[in-house]
Design an enzyme around this catalytic site. Sequence first.
Site, PDB file in Angstrom:
ATOM      1  N   SER A 194      97.411  -2.559  49.087  1.00 45.69           N
ATOM      2  CA  SER A 194      96.606  -1.833  50.062  1.00 45.69           C
ATOM      3  C   SER A 194      97.324  -0.539  50.481  1.00 45.69           C
ATOM      4  O   SER A 194      97.701   0.258  49.641  1.00 45.69           O
ATOM      5  CB  SER A 194      96.298  -2.749  51.250  1.00 45.69           C
ATOM      6  OG  SER A 194      95.218  -2.268  51.995  1.00 45.69           O
ATOM      7  N   ASP A 234      90.539  -4.683  48.066  1.00 46.34           N
ATOM      8  CA  ASP A 234      91.814  -4.752  48.780  1.00 46.34           C
ATOM      9  C   ASP A 234      92.776  -5.790  48.200  1.00 46.34           C
ATOM     10  O   ASP A 234      92.485  -6.983  48.159  1.00 46.34           O
ATOM     11  CB  ASP A 234      91.511  -5.080  50.243  1.00 46.34           C
ATOM     12  CG  ASP A 234      92.747  -5.095  51.116  1.00 46.34           C
ATOM     13  OD1 ASP A 234      93.799  -4.601  50.687  1.00 46.34           O
ATOM     14  OD2 ASP A 234      92.652  -5.620  52.239  1.00 46.34           O
TER      15      ASP A 234
END
Length: 264
Positions: free
Chosen positions: A46, A158
């Site tokens: 991320s 993500d």
Amino acid sequence: MGVDIIGAKRIGLVLSGGGIRGMAHIGLIKAMREFDIEANFIAGSSVGALVGALYANGNSEKDMLEFFKQTPLFQYNFFAISKPGFIDTERYFNIFKSYFPKNSFESLEKSLYVVATDLLKGKEKLFSEGELIRPLLASAALTPVFSPVEINGILYADGGIMNNFPKECVDDKTDFIIGSNVSIVGELEKKHLKNSFQLAGRVTGLMIYASNHQKVKACDFYIEPKELETIRMLDKKGIEKAFTLGYDYASRALENELKMEKSK
């Protein structure tokens, strides 16, 4: 591992996800550079993947902060149309291209490992070669805010969903590992759990922290500034605060670490 940071020849750096709190990673990198400590292998998920890529690219701390300050989060013409998610992640491609014009892992100065989540197969995917920008966009596509990114017909999102602290990516390549975890959970008062969004955020945070905890503790050196919890994950007003917290915390911790090593 039995190797001190002073004598380490192969240093790994692991950077967690955590939104704007990830600016603390940049603070750590600034402190590392001031102590003449450079990582050879970087793994990130991320926002950790984004900071890791900028570090591997040789960008200064000022450039890194500017990247996050100038990248729009909720610009109206970035809203997704006919896609899951509120923001169209693909709209960020040209912004990233200005920082990574060669758009490849091989063009970076350091080895980088980026984790994203394969939404179709339900497992994590490690990217470390070939095209760089789309894996970065995918790793940082925080659901449900940002749309998934399609790579070779597969939808990715993500990296923190499956692996928010990808330490295992550098375990067998290094003799000293530095970790930075900004997915912080501390004690809450009942007044902070008034609605479903707060409850969902708390539960998600606890789940991520539980899965990270042992890996963070297994690093040879790590920072985990608890004060970061006061910064909301997508609040760009917290950029400077998170950076300063990370820098101050890392500077003190590295100074103590080096003093201890020299006194042995």
